[in-house]
Design an enzyme around this catalytic site. Structure first.
Site, mmCIF file in Angstrom:
data_model
loop_
_atom_site.group_PDB
_atom_site.id
_atom_site.type_symbol
_atom_site.label_atom_id
_atom_site.label_comp_id
_atom_site.label_asym_id
_atom_site.label_seq_id
_atom_site.Cartn_x
_atom_site.Cartn_y
_atom_site.Cartn_z
ATOM 1 N N ARG A 63 0.829 -1.201 0.000
ATOM 2 C CA ARG A 63 0.000 0.000 0.000
ATOM 3 C C ARG A 63 0.872 1.263 0.000
ATOM 4 O O ARG A 63 0.538 2.267 -0.646
ATOM 5 C CB ARG A 63 -0.921 -0.027 1.225
ATOM 6 N N HIS A 67 0.637 4.325 -2.620
ATOM 7 C CA HIS A 67 0.384 5.693 -2.181
ATOM 8 C C HIS A 67 1.541 6.614 -2.570
ATOM 9 O O HIS A 67 1.342 7.815 -2.750
ATOM 10 C CB HIS A 67 0.156 5.738 -0.670
ATOM 11 N N ASP A 68 2.737 6.058 -2.690
ATOM 12 C CA ASP A 68 3.874 6.851 -3.154
ATOM 13 C C ASP A 68 3.705 7.206 -4.631
ATOM 14 O O ASP A 68 3.812 8.370 -5.015
ATOM 15 C CB ASP A 68 5.173 6.067 -2.942
ATOM 16 N N GLY A 73 4.405 10.794 -8.315
ATOM 17 C CA GLY A 73 5.131 9.705 -8.959
ATOM 18 C C GLY A 73 5.895 8.854 -7.963
ATOM 19 O O GLY A 73 5.917 9.127 -6.765
ATOM 20 N N ASP A 75 8.610 8.306 -6.227
ATOM 21 C CA ASP A 75 9.836 9.039 -5.885
ATOM 22 C C ASP A 75 10.164 8.994 -4.397
ATOM 23 O O ASP A 75 11.000 9.767 -3.920
ATOM 24 C CB ASP A 75 9.727 10.496 -6.336
ATOM 25 N N ASN A 95 -2.949 8.393 5.013
ATOM 26 C CA ASN A 95 -1.700 7.638 5.145
ATOM 27 C C ASN A 95 -1.350 7.251 6.568
ATOM 28 O O ASN A 95 -0.333 6.581 6.793
ATOM 29 C CB ASN A 95 -0.532 8.447 4.555
ATOM 30 N N PRO A 162 -7.229 7.676 -3.999
ATOM 31 C CA PRO A 162 -8.609 7.188 -4.059
ATOM 32 C C PRO A 162 -9.154 6.857 -2.682
ATOM 33 O O PRO A 162 -8.523 6.131 -1.909
ATOM 34 C CB PRO A 162 -8.499 5.932 -4.938
ATOM 35 N N HIS A 192 -5.918 -5.555 -2.463
ATOM 36 C CA HIS A 192 -6.673 -5.668 -1.218
ATOM 37 C C HIS A 192 -6.893 -7.118 -0.804
ATOM 38 O O HIS A 192 -7.614 -7.377 0.151
ATOM 39 C CB HIS A 192 -8.017 -4.937 -1.344
ATOM 40 N N THR A 193 -6.268 -8.032 -1.503
ATOM 41 C CA THR A 193 -6.231 -9.403 -1.010
ATOM 42 C C THR A 193 -5.350 -9.481 0.236
ATOM 43 O O THR A 193 -5.403 -10.459 0.972
ATOM 44 C CB THR A 193 -5.708 -10.371 -2.085
ATOM 45 N N ASP A 242 -10.151 -9.426 3.012
ATOM 46 C CA ASP A 242 -10.692 -10.672 2.468
ATOM 47 C C ASP A 242 -10.402 -11.792 3.470
ATOM 48 O O ASP A 242 -9.695 -11.576 4.456
ATOM 49 C CB ASP A 242 -10.162 -10.945 1.045
#
Length: 321
Positions: A63, A67-68, A73, A75, A95, A162, A192-193, A242
């Site tokens: 994750r 999120h990075d 980008g 980085d 975060n 998102p 998200h598994t 899950d």
């Protein structure tokens, strides 16, 4: 052996021709083969040892990479600490649940001891996420390296991540802005598994959902009761995304078929015909999911990478040089 390399080459060619906003002039497979050949083995060993002690960290690393890449980008900007004058990405509400920073720090320090000033934090994070997938039972895939570290990390930029409350239309638009098509949106959601979400991310589905439904109608009724029991323990109580939260498999897509997607954004992928066919395909064929996932991850890892003077090699992943 030859066939394996051909497949990898074709995958990379497809990624580079996909039309996403990719900057890859300075990136290559085996980028550190001459300058720091122990970089990948160090990251792999650090991740392996960490996951043996705490398998839940795999979700955190995967994750964190996502999120990075979605902000400024790929980085390493998500790794930067806040200062007195600037609140960084990692302190955004989106975060605060990220985990695994200490794994990146450990790998970085070990690499710096052997190859000072050579390997970027952005590459270490990309490799750690890749290895986390593998050690959780997922596919292993090569990724090009040579990313430079960025110097901007601002909390306000995380508005572009998102949210778990987005519907499919909004998700398609957001992922499309990064060059991903609908199938890639679904396959990347399959990350998200691994992991869990806190009640605060899904409790809105359990009461006063909309003007005609108290509970989200796309929820299985028994699963909704289980979610309510979890939320009765407080907003920060986690619930697995899950049934196999520490195993990288296609159980996430099977759960969506049973209307047992924890987040609204997840279950919306099955509710919408545009995305449902891909959910069904990945639920039926785990090998297809694995293959498409590794392609999408290589593509994501190339988003807006910094090159040359655009970035630096941070000596400490938590602060700019």
């Amino acid at each position: 052996m030859i066939a394996s390399y051909v497949v990898k080459l074709l995958m990379l060619i497809e990624v580079l021709m996909s039309g996403a906003r990719l900057h890859v002039d300075a990136l290559s497979m085996g980028y550190y083969d001459m300058s720091c050949p122990i970089a990948e083995p160090i990251v792999r060993d650090v991740v392996d040892q960490a996951l043996r002690q705490d398998p839940t960290l795999a979700a955190g690393l995967l994750r964190m990479h996502f999120h990075d890449c979605f902000i400024q980008g790929c980085d390493g900007s998500v790794l930067i600490d806040s200062t007195r004058d600037s609140t960084a990405e990692k302190d955004s509400p989106a975060n605060l649940s990220l985990r695994g920073y200490e794994i990146i720090d450990q790998a970085k320090q070990m690499i710096e001891d052997q190859c000072p000033g050579v390997v970027s934090c952005a590459d270490i994070l990309a490799l750690a996420a890749r290895d986390a997938v593998f050690f959780s039972g997922g596919p292993f895939y090569d990724i090009p390296q040579g990313r430079m570290d960025g110097s901007r990390s601002k909390i306000e930029d995380t508005i572009n991540l998102p949210a778990p409350t987005l519907n499919t239309t909004a998700l398609i638009k957001m992922f499309g802005q990064h060059g991903f098509n609908i199938e890639e949106l679904v396959v990347l959601s399959g990350a998200h598994t691994l992991g869990a979400a806190r009640c605060s991310s899904f409790k809105h589905r359990l009461s006063n959902f909309d003007s005609t439904h108290d509970v989200d109608p796309n929820l299985d009724s028994n699963f909704a009761k289980s979610m309510s029991r979890t939320c009765s323990q407080g907003d920060n109580t986690p619930m697995p995304l899950d049934p196999t939260r520490n195993s990288f498999d296609n159980a996430y897509f099977n759960a969506l078929q049973r209307r047992m997607g924890l987040l609204f954004s997840d279950q919306s992928l099955f509710a919408d015909p545009q995305t449902r066919r891909f959910v069904n395909a990945f639920a039926m064929n785990q090998a297809m999911f694995f293959f498409n996932f590794q392609q999408a991850m290589v593509k994501m890892g190339l988003l807006d990478v910094k090159e040359g003077d655009e970035g630096e090699i941070r000596l400490d992943c938590r602060k700019v040089n």
